[in-house]
Design a protein around this motif. Structure first.
Motif, PDB file in Angstrom:
ATOM      1  N   UNK A 129       0.815  -1.226   0.000  1.00 39.18           N
ATOM      2  CA  UNK A 129       0.000   0.000   0.000  1.00 39.18           C
ATOM      3  C   UNK A 129       0.848   1.276   0.000  1.00 39.18           C
ATOM      4  N   UNK A 130       2.151   1.147   0.219  1.00 37.78           N
ATOM      5  CA  UNK A 130       3.006   2.333   0.297  1.00 37.78           C
ATOM      6  C   UNK A 130       2.846   3.095   1.605  1.00 37.78           C
ATOM      7  N   UNK A 131       2.517   2.399   2.677  1.00 41.05           N
ATOM      8  CA  UNK A 131       2.365   3.060   3.973  1.00 41.05           C
ATOM      9  C   UNK A 131       3.727   3.469   4.546  1.00 41.05           C
ATOM     10  N   UNK A 132       3.671   4.469   5.420  1.00 39.99           N
ATOM     11  CA  UNK A 132       4.861   4.872   6.154  1.00 39.99           C
ATOM     12  C   UNK A 132       4.708   4.458   7.609  1.00 39.99           C
ATOM     13  N   UNK A 133       5.803   4.009   8.216  1.00 39.32           N
ATOM     14  CA  UNK A 133       5.751   3.621   9.623  1.00 39.32           C
ATOM     15  C   UNK A 133       6.821   4.370  10.420  1.00 39.32           C
ATOM     16  N   UNK A 134       6.566   4.521  11.701  1.00 39.33           N
ATOM     17  CA  UNK A 134       7.533   5.123  12.625  1.00 39.33           C
ATOM     18  C   UNK A 134       7.717   4.135  13.772  1.00 39.33           C
ATOM     19  N   UNK A 135       8.974   3.902  14.146  1.00 42.91           N
ATOM     20  CA  UNK A 135       9.256   2.958  15.229  1.00 42.91           C
ATOM     21  C   UNK A 135       9.775   3.725  16.439  1.00 42.91           C
ATOM     22  N   UNK A 136       9.047   3.657  17.543  1.00 43.47           N
ATOM     23  CA  UNK A 136       9.452   4.343  18.769  1.00 43.47           C
ATOM     24  C   UNK A 136       9.648   3.323  19.876  1.00 43.47           C
ATOM     25  N   UNK A 137      10.852   3.268  20.430  1.00 44.06           N
ATOM     26  CA  UNK A 137      11.064   2.411  21.591  1.00 44.06           C
ATOM     27  C   UNK A 137      12.339   1.599  21.514  1.00 44.06           C
ATOM     28  N   UNK A 138      12.609   0.854  22.587  1.00 45.77           N
ATOM     29  CA  UNK A 138      13.793  -0.002  22.753  1.00 45.77           C
ATOM     30  C   UNK A 138      15.061   0.827  22.995  1.00 45.77           C
ATOM     31  N   UNK A 139      16.150   0.123  23.243  1.00 49.66           N
ATOM     32  CA  UNK A 139      17.423   0.791  23.573  1.00 49.66           C
ATOM     33  C   UNK A 139      17.929   1.566  22.357  1.00 49.66           C
ATOM     34  N   UNK A 140      18.755   2.605  22.604  1.00 45.33           N
ATOM     35  CA  UNK A 140      19.287   3.374  21.474  1.00 45.33           C
ATOM     36  C   UNK A 140      19.918   2.450  20.419  1.00 45.33           C
ATOM     37  N   UNK A 141      19.613   2.696  19.164  1.00 45.69           N
ATOM     38  CA  UNK A 141      20.183   1.915  18.057  1.00 45.69           C
ATOM     39  C   UNK A 141      19.296   0.766  17.606  1.00 45.69           C
ATOM     40  N   UNK A 142      18.428   0.293  18.491  1.00 43.24           N
ATOM     41  CA  UNK A 142      17.633  -0.902  18.154  1.00 43.24           C
ATOM     42  C   UNK A 142      16.556  -0.583  17.111  1.00 43.24           C
ATOM     43  N   UNK A 143      15.867   0.540  17.292  1.00 44.80           N
ATOM     44  CA  UNK A 143      14.790   0.883  16.346  1.00 44.80           C
ATOM     45  C   UNK A 143      15.369   1.088  14.942  1.00 44.80           C
ATOM     46  N   UNK A 144      16.553   1.703  14.850  1.00 48.36           N
ATOM     47  CA  UNK A 144      17.195   1.905  13.529  1.00 48.36           C
ATOM     48  C   UNK A 144      17.516   0.564  12.890  1.00 48.36           C
ATOM     49  N   UNK A 145      18.036  -0.341  13.702  1.00 46.08           N
ATOM     50  CA  UNK A 145      18.388  -1.666  13.192  1.00 46.08           C
ATOM     51  C   UNK A 145      17.133  -2.407  12.722  1.00 46.08           C
ATOM     52  N   UNK A 146      16.085  -2.301  13.533  1.00 48.09           N
ATOM     53  CA  UNK A 146      14.811  -2.940  13.168  1.00 48.09           C
ATOM     54  C   UNK A 146      14.303  -2.334  11.863  1.00 48.09           C
ATOM     55  N   UNK A 147      14.419  -1.013  11.748  1.00 52.70           N
ATOM     56  CA  UNK A 147      13.943  -0.327  10.535  1.00 52.70           C
ATOM     57  C   UNK A 147      14.708  -0.818   9.309  1.00 52.70           C
ATOM     58  N   UNK A 148      16.022  -0.969   9.456  1.00 52.16           N
ATOM     59  CA  UNK A 148      16.843  -1.425   8.314  1.00 52.16           C
ATOM     60  C   UNK A 148      16.413  -2.821   7.895  1.00 52.16           C
TER      61      UNK A 148
END
Ligand code: UDP
Length: 245
Positions: free
Chosen positions: A104-123
């Protein structure tokens, strides 16, 4: 969202009688409607806490959708005469919505977990689901005075779905407090899911999930959780008492 579904009442908490496909279809509808909605993935521990905490119970009962995250909730629902077919866990919902979001081309935002984790999850998610837009990420260890800046970052990013992984019930209080000011169509509390998506923590193997003993795997792999799980016998007892009342 009264127009949508039949609900169970488990220890005073409502739970929508929906399977994963139905939840994903509802989220699609919510994203299209663009009014801020709150989804809770409920487990036995939180239902038990909510029975003694009216503020939390009210948040659960005012949420737009409550899914049966834990096998305890599925068990209780069926014991109480409702028809609950499967668990709809935070992490499975996250993956399913990312798959749908890629289409659908949705956008998501990930908030939470220890620093660096959300970026890794996003990747990992953007690698796994090409087409999914990652609008932003932020770790979950922030001070009260940083909240305004985080809210502004989320508003600027304008995601379709905000996954909040601050642990329950903190994430439920956070969403309830800020969802109107954020105006994100769908906010979902997903507990420790980002740790799993990022590969920091392992989820139970499929056979354990199928046998409904994911809770036991979690207890053995994170023994520090035993205190939290002490609530489970109380949950079972209270459900049986509700059934006989
Ligand atoms: N967490 C956070 N901020 C905090 C406390 C916890 O972002 O102040 C994160 C923590 O790093 C973990 C998640 O919240 O990623 C909680 O995971 P847990 O497995 O305890 O959550 P549950 O699924 O049991 O609610």
């Amino acid at each position: 969202m009264d127009e949508y579904t039949a609900r169970a009442d488990i220890l005073g908490c409502k739970v929508d009688l929906l399977n994963m496909d139905e939840v994903v279809a509802l989220v699609q509808h919510m994203v299209e409607k663009r009014e801020p909605r709150h989804i809770i993935t409920l487990n036995a521990e939180i239902a038990c806490i909510a029975q003694d905490n009216s503020q939390l119970r009210e948040i659960i009962n005012r949420a737009d959708l409550v899914t049966p995250d834990g096998i305890g909730i599925v068990w209780a629902g069926n014991k109480l005469g409702y028809s609950l077919s499967e668990r709809v866990t935070g992490i499975d919902l996250l993956y399913n919505l990312c798959r749908q979001g890629a289409v659908q081309g949705w956008g998501i935002y990930l908030l939470g977990a220890e620093p660096g984790v959300a970026e890794k999850a996003a990747a990992r998610l953007s690698e796994q689901y090409p087409g999914l837009k990652i609008c932003g990420t932020h770790h979950g260890y922030f001070a009260e005075e940083e909240i305004d800046a985080i809210l502004e970052d989320i508003r600027q990013a304008a995601p379709d779905i905000l996954f909040v992984a601050l642990g329950a019930p903190r994430q439920e209080f956070f969403i309830q407090r800020y969802k109107e000011s954020l105006q994100v169509p769908v906010c979902i509390g997903v507990g420790g899911s980002l740790d799993v998506v990022a590969g920091i923590k392992k989820r139970a193997p499929q056979w354990a999930i199928r046998l409904n003993i994911e809770w036991l795997y979690r207890l053995l792999s994170e023994p520090s959780r035993w205190k939290r799980q002490l609530v489970l016998p109380r949950f079972v007892w209270r459900v049986l008492r509700q059934r006989s009342s």
